[in-house]
Design a protein around this motif. Sequence first.
Motif, short mmCIF file in Angstrom:
data_model
loop_
_atom_site.label_atom_id
_atom_site.label_comp_id
_atom_site.label_asym_id
_atom_site.label_seq_id
_atom_site.Cartn_x
_atom_site.Cartn_y
_atom_site.Cartn_z
N MET A 1 0.82 -1.17 0.00
CA MET A 1 0.00 0.00 0.00
C MET A 1 0.87 1.24 0.00
SD MET A 1 -3.33 -0.45 0.53
CE MET A 1 -4.32 -1.84 0.50
N HIS A 2 0.31 2.23 -0.62
CA HIS A 2 1.03 3.48 -0.76
C HIS A 2 0.57 4.45 0.33
CE1 HIS A 2 1.90 7.44 -2.58
NE2 HIS A 2 3.02 6.83 -2.88
N GLN A 3 1.48 5.02 1.10
CA GLN A 3 1.14 5.98 2.15
C GLN A 3 1.34 7.38 1.63
OE1 GLN A 3 3.44 5.28 5.60
NE2 GLN A 3 1.70 4.53 6.76
N LEU A 4 0.34 8.25 1.92
CA LEU A 4 0.46 9.65 1.53
C LEU A 4 1.23 10.39 2.60
CD1 LEU A 4 -3.15 10.41 0.31
CD2 LEU A 4 -1.12 10.10 -1.10
N ASN A 5 1.97 11.34 2.17
CA ASN A 5 2.71 12.16 3.12
C ASN A 5 1.74 13.20 3.70
OD1 ASN A 5 4.52 13.53 4.62
ND2 ASN A 5 5.82 14.18 2.91
N THR A 6 1.31 12.95 4.93
CA THR A 6 0.32 13.83 5.55
C THR A 6 0.96 14.90 6.41
OG1 THR A 6 0.11 12.30 7.39
CG2 THR A 6 -1.49 12.09 5.59
N GLU A 7 2.24 14.94 6.47
CA GLU A 7 2.93 15.96 7.23
C GLU A 7 2.86 17.28 6.48
OE1 GLU A 7 5.87 15.96 9.65
OE2 GLU A 7 5.33 14.05 10.56
N LEU A 8 2.53 18.34 7.22
CA LEU A 8 2.49 19.67 6.64
C LEU A 8 3.79 20.39 6.95
CD1 LEU A 8 -1.11 20.74 7.69
CD2 LEU A 8 -0.39 19.82 5.49
N SER A 9 4.18 21.24 6.04
CA SER A 9 5.41 22.00 6.27
C SER A 9 5.18 23.00 7.39
CB SER A 9 5.83 22.73 4.99
OG SER A 9 4.92 23.77 4.73
N PRO A 10 6.23 23.40 8.07
CA PRO A 10 6.09 24.39 9.14
C PRO A 10 5.44 25.69 8.64
CG PRO A 10 8.26 23.40 9.25
CD PRO A 10 7.60 22.90 8.00
N GLN A 11 5.76 26.11 7.45
CA GLN A 11 5.17 27.34 6.91
C GLN A 11 3.67 27.16 6.68
OE1 GLN A 11 6.66 30.33 6.57
NE2 GLN A 11 4.66 31.13 6.01
N HIS A 12 3.30 26.01 6.17
CA HIS A 12 1.88 25.72 5.92
C HIS A 12 1.11 25.68 7.24
CE1 HIS A 12 -1.82 24.14 4.65
NE2 HIS A 12 -1.43 23.33 3.68
N ARG A 13 1.69 25.07 8.26
CA ARG A 13 1.05 25.03 9.59
C ARG A 13 0.92 26.43 10.16
NH1 ARG A 13 4.21 20.21 12.49
NH2 ARG A 13 5.84 21.53 11.69
N LEU A 14 1.95 27.25 9.99
CA LEU A 14 1.92 28.62 10.47
C LEU A 14 0.81 29.42 9.77
CD1 LEU A 14 3.12 30.85 12.24
CD2 LEU A 14 4.72 31.33 10.37
N ASN A 15 0.72 29.27 8.45
CA ASN A 15 -0.34 29.95 7.69
C ASN A 15 -1.73 29.51 8.15
OD1 ASN A 15 1.54 31.36 6.21
ND2 ASN A 15 1.43 30.00 4.42
N ARG A 16 -1.85 28.21 8.34
CA ARG A 16 -3.14 27.68 8.81
C ARG A 16 -3.49 28.23 10.19
NH1 ARG A 16 -4.98 21.38 8.84
NH2 ARG A 16 -7.03 21.75 9.74
N LEU A 17 -2.52 28.26 11.10
CA LEU A 17 -2.76 28.80 12.44
C LEU A 17 -3.11 30.29 12.40
CD1 LEU A 17 0.02 27.04 14.56
CD2 LEU A 17 -2.45 26.65 14.66
N GLU A 18 -2.43 31.03 11.52
CA GLU A 18 -2.74 32.46 11.38
C GLU A 18 -4.16 32.65 10.87
OE1 GLU A 18 0.42 33.81 8.86
OE2 GLU A 18 1.73 34.30 10.55
N HIS A 19 -4.53 31.84 9.89
CA HIS A 19 -5.88 31.91 9.34
C HIS A 19 -6.92 31.56 10.42
CE1 HIS A 19 -9.12 31.70 6.46
NE2 HIS A 19 -9.43 30.49 6.91
#
Length: 114
Positions: A1-19
């Motif tokens: 089975m193929h696993q998707l990379n579900t880890e978000l980059s630190p910048q993406h997490r920061l943007n999401r938290l800011e939003h």
Amino acid sequence: MHQLNTELSPQHRLNRLEHEHGYLAEQNSHLNRELSSARHTIATLRTITVQKEKSLQAVQQELDQAYFRIRLLSMTLARHLLSHQHAEEGSGPIQLDRQDAFEGYMDKGRVNSS
């Protein structure tokens, strides 16, 4: 089975938290305005309630006074009719006074003890 990379980059997490922070801050602001409005409404309703209670007490007092005056007038009319009847029969007038009317009124339970 193929696993998707579900880890978000630190910048993406920061943007999401800011939003999310912006959204929550806006929601908080709206809720604070609603709370302020609700508090104002409560204060206004309390004022209206106090005014209505005072008006109701005044009306109740007027009603009690009216019942007393009606009883007093009824006793005066009864005294007049009895006096007239006794005058026609040749006997003396019946003596009734305001205390008789007041006691009759008290017996009806219309005077508040508060």
